[in-house]
Scaffold this motif. Structure first.
Motif, PDB file in Angstrom:
ATOM      1  N   ARG A 189       0.835  -1.211   0.000  1.00  0.00           N
ATOM      2  CA  ARG A 189       0.000   0.000   0.000  1.00  0.00           C
ATOM      3  C   ARG A 189       0.860   1.249   0.000  1.00  0.00           C
ATOM      4  O   ARG A 189       0.588   2.213  -0.719  1.00  0.00           O
ATOM      5  CB  ARG A 189      -0.932  -0.016   1.219  1.00  0.00           C
ATOM      6  N   MET A 190       1.914   1.248   0.816  1.00  0.00           N
ATOM      7  CA  MET A 190       2.809   2.401   0.840  1.00  0.00           C
ATOM      8  C   MET A 190       3.510   2.590  -0.495  1.00  0.00           C
ATOM      9  O   MET A 190       3.699   3.720  -0.959  1.00  0.00           O
ATOM     10  CB  MET A 190       3.843   2.239   1.963  1.00  0.00           C
ATOM     11  N   THR A 191       3.911   1.499  -1.131  1.00  0.00           N
ATOM     12  CA  THR A 191       4.589   1.590  -2.426  1.00  0.00           C
ATOM     13  C   THR A 191       3.664   2.171  -3.481  1.00  0.00           C
ATOM     14  O   THR A 191       4.078   3.009  -4.293  1.00  0.00           O
ATOM     15  CB  THR A 191       5.081   0.202  -2.865  1.00  0.00           C
ATOM     16  N   ALA A 192       2.408   1.734  -3.479  1.00  0.00           N
ATOM     17  CA  ALA A 192       1.448   2.270  -4.442  1.00  0.00           C
ATOM     18  C   ALA A 192       1.227   3.765  -4.210  1.00  0.00           C
ATOM     19  O   ALA A 192       1.172   4.557  -5.169  1.00  0.00           O
ATOM     20  CB  ALA A 192       0.126   1.520  -4.328  1.00  0.00           C
ATOM     21  N   LEU A 193       1.114   4.157  -2.956  1.00  0.00           N
ATOM     22  CA  LEU A 193       0.945   5.573  -2.637  1.00  0.00           C
ATOM     23  C   LEU A 193       2.186   6.366  -3.039  1.00  0.00           C
ATOM     24  O   LEU A 193       2.082   7.485  -3.556  1.00  0.00           O
ATOM     25  CB  LEU A 193       0.664   5.743  -1.146  1.00  0.00           C
ATOM     26  N   ARG A 250      -9.313  11.601   2.390  1.00  0.00           N
ATOM     27  CA  ARG A 250      -9.861  10.471   1.643  1.00  0.00           C
ATOM     28  C   ARG A 250      -9.046   9.208   1.869  1.00  0.00           C
ATOM     29  O   ARG A 250      -9.594   8.107   1.972  1.00  0.00           O
ATOM     30  CB  ARG A 250      -9.907  10.818   0.151  1.00  0.00           C
ATOM     31  N   LEU A 251      -7.721   9.359   1.957  1.00  0.00           N
ATOM     32  CA  LEU A 251      -6.881   8.184   2.184  1.00  0.00           C
ATOM     33  C   LEU A 251      -7.181   7.525   3.527  1.00  0.00           C
ATOM     34  O   LEU A 251      -7.104   6.303   3.671  1.00  0.00           O
ATOM     35  CB  LEU A 251      -5.400   8.577   2.115  1.00  0.00           C
ATOM     36  N   ARG A 252      -7.550   8.323   4.503  1.00  0.00           N
ATOM     37  CA  ARG A 252      -7.821   7.777   5.838  1.00  0.00           C
ATOM     38  C   ARG A 252      -9.098   6.941   5.878  1.00  0.00           C
ATOM     39  O   ARG A 252      -9.300   6.169   6.816  1.00  0.00           O
ATOM     40  CB  ARG A 252      -7.953   8.900   6.867  1.00  0.00           C
ATOM     41  N   THR A 253      -9.968   7.100   4.882  1.00  0.00           N
ATOM     42  CA  THR A 253     -11.201   6.323   4.867  1.00  0.00           C
ATOM     43  C   THR A 253     -10.987   4.941   4.273  1.00  0.00           C
ATOM     44  O   THR A 253     -11.894   4.105   4.299  1.00  0.00           O
ATOM     45  CB  THR A 253     -12.284   7.054   4.043  1.00  0.00           C
ATOM     46  N   LEU A 307      -5.409   2.271   4.306  1.00  0.00           N
ATOM     47  CA  LEU A 307      -4.149   2.842   4.771  1.00  0.00           C
ATOM     48  C   LEU A 307      -4.261   3.368   6.193  1.00  0.00           C
ATOM     49  O   LEU A 307      -5.221   4.061   6.540  1.00  0.00           O
ATOM     50  CB  LEU A 307      -3.723   3.982   3.845  1.00  0.00           C
ATOM     51  N   ARG A 308      -3.284   3.055   7.008  1.00  0.00           N
ATOM     52  CA  ARG A 308      -3.201   3.607   8.350  1.00  0.00           C
ATOM     53  C   ARG A 308      -2.474   4.945   8.289  1.00  0.00           C
ATOM     54  O   ARG A 308      -1.846   5.292   7.302  1.00  0.00           O
ATOM     55  CB  ARG A 308      -2.477   2.634   9.275  1.00  0.00           C
TER      56      ARG A 308
END
Length: 269
Positions: free
Chosen positions: A22-26, A107-110, A113-114
């Motif tokens: 997830r971090m890599t995609a972000l 939006r990312l927090r919903t 992703l933590r």
């Protein structure tokens, strides 16, 4: 416990490796956005490559021999410091503020992703640019200034890694108190100016009065510069190296605490 609460406390964990993916995609998405911000990219990539030239001119006029230094051992740590300040710290303040004001962070927090993943993934491109830039400048300074191989490379590596993490954390703290994307060009300036003047980048602390040097040793970027310089001079005593390490870790810990306490995920109204 609601799903939202589970997300905040970290009770719900996905399969192994999922946070990294997830971090890599972000980070990939953030790198694309960073490439479109021409002004930020120019300041992050090119400015740190030019500023060491002014440090070299100033260093050649100083009496460095008495302090056991050379122009190379002054310019190289300064070059690393400039990269950390411009490519990582200043650039990330703008990234965090703009993404917050555009509701991207909200939006990312919903999603899955933590909070730590959001900040880490957003910071990763700038951190990697800063790392690559530091390595490039190290090679350039070594070749152009006839620097020998570092007798204590572990100190330089440790200082660089601590600097990358600390500057990313300090950027998030500064972003918490920055209202708009336009003001993000101003709010990093106090720390940047203090670091350039007092952290041994332009004037090594060895050339300052003892009392002033003792105060400057407590600045955030000073331990990074000291460790990188100590890696190339090889004459940084173990006690001073440990003191620099403790100072850097303390600043990083304070920054992480401040982010957890005051970082804003929604636009400031």
């Amino acid at each position: 416990m609601s799903a939202t609460t589970e997300h905040r406390t970290g009770a719900a964990r996905g399969p192994a490796g999922t946070p990294l993916r997830r971090m890599t995609a972000l980070a990939r998405a953030e790198l694309t956005l960073l490439g479109r911000a021409k002004g930020t990219l120019f300041a992050a990539v090119f400015v740190p490559l030019v500023l060491p030239l002014s440090v070299r001119s100033a260093a050649e006029e100083m009496d460095l021999a008495g302090a056991g230094l050379t122009p190379g051992t002054v310019v190289l740590p300064a070059a690393v410091g400039f990269s950390l300040l411009f490519a990582v710290y200043s650039a990330l303040v703008g990234v965090f503020v703009v993404r917050r004001e555009e509701l991207v962070l909200k939006r990312l927090r919903t999603g899955e992703l933590r909070d730590a993943e959001i900040l880490g993934g957003s910071a990763l491109p700038a951190v990697l640019i800063g790392l690559a830039q530091c390595l490039l400048l190290t090679v350039g300074c070594t070749v152009l200034l006839d620097l020998p191989a570092p007798p204590a490379p572990h100190l330089a590596v440790l200082g660089l890694l601590l600097g990358l993490v600390m500057c990313a954390a300090l950027a998030a703290v500064t972003a918490a108190f920055t209202r708009t994307g336009e003001s993000a060009q101003v709010t990093p300036m106090p720390l940047m100016m203090v670091s350039v003047i007092g952290s041994g980048m332009f004037v090594p602390l060895e050339l300052l009065p003892d009392k002033l040097a003792s105060v400057c040793e407590l600045l955030p970027l000073t331990p990074v510069v000291a460790l990188v310089r100590g890696g190339w001079t090889g004459d940084l005593p173990a006690g001073e190296a440990m003191g620099a390490l403790v100072t850097a870790v303390a600043w990083t810990g304070l920054a992480v605490f401040a982010v957890r306490r005051w970082f804003r995920w929604e636009p400031r109204r």
